[in-house]
Design an enzyme around this catalytic site. Structure first.
Site, PDB file in Angstrom:
ATOM      1  N   GLU A 130      67.991  44.078  72.042  1.00 32.24           N
ATOM      2  CA  GLU A 130      68.107  42.721  71.811  1.00 32.24           C
ATOM      3  C   GLU A 130      68.637  41.836  72.657  1.00 32.24           C
ATOM      4  O   GLU A 130      69.778  41.227  72.691  1.00 32.24           O
ATOM      5  CB  GLU A 130      68.834  42.565  70.484  1.00 32.24           C
ATOM      6  CG  GLU A 130      68.296  43.299  69.124  1.00 32.24           C
ATOM      7  CD  GLU A 130      68.712  43.135  67.942  1.00 32.24           C
ATOM      8  OE1 GLU A 130      69.957  42.733  67.974  1.00 32.24           O
ATOM      9  OE2 GLU A 130      68.352  43.817  67.029  1.00 32.24           O
ATOM     10  N   ASN A 171      64.542  47.336  73.764  1.00 40.79           N
ATOM     11  CA  ASN A 171      63.921  47.181  72.436  1.00 40.79           C
ATOM     12  C   ASN A 171      64.103  45.701  71.740  1.00 40.79           C
ATOM     13  O   ASN A 171      65.230  45.369  72.252  1.00 40.79           O
ATOM     14  CB  ASN A 171      64.722  48.310  71.510  1.00 40.79           C
ATOM     15  CG  ASN A 171      64.348  48.483  70.022  1.00 40.79           C
ATOM     16  OD1 ASN A 171      63.126  48.848  70.047  1.00 40.79           O
ATOM     17  ND2 ASN A 171      65.281  48.462  69.128  1.00 40.79           N
ATOM     18  N   HIS A 207      60.352  44.230  62.261  1.00 39.31           N
ATOM     19  CA  HIS A 207      60.931  44.063  60.952  1.00 39.31           C
ATOM     20  C   HIS A 207      60.283  42.836  60.370  1.00 39.31           C
ATOM     21  O   HIS A 207      60.557  41.581  60.809  1.00 39.31           O
ATOM     22  CB  HIS A 207      62.627  43.611  61.027  1.00 39.31           C
ATOM     23  CG  HIS A 207      63.520  44.574  61.538  1.00 39.31           C
ATOM     24  ND1 HIS A 207      63.745  45.648  60.507  1.00 39.31           N
ATOM     25  CD2 HIS A 207      64.093  45.073  62.660  1.00 39.31           C
ATOM     26  CE1 HIS A 207      64.371  46.561  61.367  1.00 39.31           C
ATOM     27  NE2 HIS A 207      64.596  46.206  62.707  1.00 39.31           N
ATOM     28  N   GLU A 236      61.162  49.942  64.388  1.00 37.89           N
ATOM     29  CA  GLU A 236      62.116  49.853  63.280  1.00 37.89           C
ATOM     30  C   GLU A 236      61.185  49.047  62.259  1.00 37.89           C
ATOM     31  O   GLU A 236      61.649  48.259  61.574  1.00 37.89           O
ATOM     32  CB  GLU A 236      63.312  48.845  63.570  1.00 37.89           C
ATOM     33  CG  GLU A 236      64.209  49.463  64.725  1.00 37.89           C
ATOM     34  CD  GLU A 236      65.547  48.689  65.087  1.00 37.89           C
ATOM     35  OE1 GLU A 236      65.734  47.793  64.474  1.00 37.89           O
ATOM     36  OE2 GLU A 236      66.015  49.028  66.407  1.00 37.89           O
ATOM     37  N   ASP A 238      60.043  47.748  59.111  1.00 35.78           N
ATOM     38  CA  ASP A 238      59.925  47.602  57.509  1.00 35.78           C
ATOM     39  C   ASP A 238      59.229  46.317  57.149  1.00 35.78           C
ATOM     40  O   ASP A 238      58.873  45.278  58.035  1.00 35.78           O
ATOM     41  CB  ASP A 238      61.342  47.682  57.106  1.00 35.78           C
ATOM     42  CG  ASP A 238      62.418  46.868  57.701  1.00 35.78           C
ATOM     43  OD1 ASP A 238      62.094  45.955  58.358  1.00 35.78           O
ATOM     44  OD2 ASP A 238      63.479  47.050  57.499  1.00 35.78           O
TER      45      ASP A 238
HETATM   46  C1  XIL Z   1      71.034  47.936  61.186  1.00 33.64           C
HETATM   47  C2  XIL Z   1      71.438  48.978  60.034  1.00 33.64           C
HETATM   48  O1  XIL Z   1      70.218  49.219  59.470  1.00 33.64           O
HETATM   49  C3  XIL Z   1      72.475  48.580  59.196  1.00 33.64           C
HETATM   50  O2  XIL Z   1      72.968  49.925  58.543  1.00 33.64           O
HETATM   51  C4  XIL Z   1      73.730  48.045  60.055  1.00 33.64           C
HETATM   52  O3  XIL Z   1      74.626  47.664  59.260  1.00 33.64           O
HETATM   53  C5  XIL Z   1      73.164  47.095  60.963  1.00 33.64           C
HETATM   54  O4  XIL Z   1      72.376  47.435  61.766  1.00 33.64           O
HETATM   55  N1  XIL Z   1      68.151  45.969  64.878  1.00 33.64           N
HETATM   56  C6  XIL Z   1      68.525  47.148  65.330  1.00 33.64           C
HETATM   57  C7  XIL Z   1      69.140  48.213  64.427  1.00 33.64           C
HETATM   58  O5  XIL Z   1      68.483  47.538  66.411  1.00 33.64           O
HETATM   59  O6  XIL Z   1      70.046  48.994  64.874  1.00 33.64           O
HETATM   60  C8  XIL Z   1      69.863  47.387  62.862  1.00 33.64           C
HETATM   61  O7  XIL Z   1      70.201  48.474  62.380  1.00 33.64           O
HETATM   62  C9  XIL Z   1      68.671  46.405  62.449  1.00 33.64           C
HETATM   63  C10 XIL Z   1      68.302  45.387  63.358  1.00 33.64           C
END
Ligand code: XIL
Length: 315
Positions: A130, A171, A207, A236, A238
């Site tokens: 990020e 990422n 996401h 990641e 979802d």
């Molecule tokens: C999130 C986790 O899912 C949570 O449990 C935690 O509280 C915060 O982080 N981007 C990322 C992940 O790269 O590491 C994050 O994970 C979600 C967004």
């Protein structure tokens, strides 16, 4: 029929899940599905800086080791997540001077990557996470504000030195479609590779939310990164919705999951798809996006949702 991992392996891809150490240690249904359905795992939190080096030079690998040991027992690959990020990083790091911060970063990478360098399960790392704002500018994190953009190249070089065989990724989120942020990522990766900085892979968090629409140029975007010579991966995934769930939203969500899997299947350089969890019982979504949820492929009672079937049938 048959678990997701069997079908993914048959297509030459991984299907992964982010795992949380709590339910992994004490919930049989969680453990069993994590073991049987997936051939790749990512620690949801256990490898982050606040977990692995909460105070300077004091390393704690209990959670990270639990994930890695589980993966090894179940013949799964581990994607290390994450080494350098502005979030979930202790205050002691953030307040260091530039010289001390660079040294602390290099030491952290050396210790964390080094611990698993000879472990056959751990094959890749999110080195930088990020680094961009949504408009494509560099995020003005404490890393950037203290060290400038050079921290990114330094982090990749430190990771390569700690494990010459690991695949090293950058990422981010909101880079799934072709937009200002993904184009900034594309330009950065291109420039780093021209300078022989060891960036091997780009992770697309993915996401997604049904109310924001599907990034229909995902496959085209993955393909333009592949043309830079990097591996790409969905890291990641979802697909959240405004609650409550209903059959219409579930069906839309299922098409999003199917489309993501199909995009990865269509791009040779796409290594696989990791879902950010698997059961709605444990998901970061309700805690982070008010009023939203039900983003994963099993419900809270570990029943398969239409999104599971969509992933299964696409693979
Ligand atoms: C999130 C986790 O899912 C949570 O449990 C935690 O509280 C915060 O982080 N981007 C990322 C992940 O790269 O590491 C994050 O994970 C979600 C967004």
């Amino acid at each position: 029929s048959g678990p997701l991992r069997t079908h993914a392996a048959g297509r030459g891809k991984f299907i992964g899940a982010a795992l949380a150490t709590g339910p992994l240690s004490n919930e049989t249904s969680y453990r069993n599905l994590a073991a049987t359905e997936f051939n790749q795992v990512t620690a949801e939190n256990a490898m982050k800086w606040d977990a692995t080096e909460p105070s300077q030079g004091q390393f704690n690998f209990s959670g990270a080791d639990a994930i890695v040991n589980f993966a090894t027992q179940n013949n799964q690959q581990v994607h290390g997540h994450t080494l350098v990020w502005h979030s979930q990083t202790p205050g002691w790091v953030q307040s260091l001077s530039a010289t001390a911060m660079r040294t602390a970063m290099q030491n952290h990478i050396s210790q964390v990557v080094g611990r698993y360098a000879s472990n056959a399960s751990v094959v890749s790392w999110d080195v930088a996470n990020e680094v961009f704002d949504d408009n494509g500018n560099m995020r003005t994190s404490f890393w950037y504000n203290t060290l400038g953009q050079s921290y990114i190249a330094d982090a990749f070089r430190a990771a390569r030195a700690a494990d010459p065989d690991a695949r090293l990724c950058i990422n981010d989120y909101n880079v799934e479609g072709i937009n200002a942020k993904s184009t900034a990522m594309y330009n950065l990766v291109s420039s780093l590779r021209q300078q022989n900085v060891p960036v091997d892979c780009v992770g697309f968090q993915s996401h997604l939310a049904i109310q924001y629409g599907f990034p229909t140029d995902l496959q085209q975007n993955l393909q333009r990164f592949a043309a830079l010579g990097v591996q790409v991966r969905i890291t990641e995934l979802d697909v959240r919705m405004q609650m409550p769930r209903d059959a219409t939203k579930d069906a839309t969500q299922a098409t999003y999951y199917r489309n993501v899997v199909n995009a990865c299947l269509a791009v040779t350089a796409c290594a696989g798809v990791t879902i950010w969890g698997f059961t709605d019982k444990y998901s970061w979504v309700p805690d982070t996006f008010s009023g939203q949820g039900a983003a994963l492929i099993y419900n809270e009672s570990y029943q398969q949702k239409p999104s599971y079937t969509a992933v299964h049938d696409a693979l």
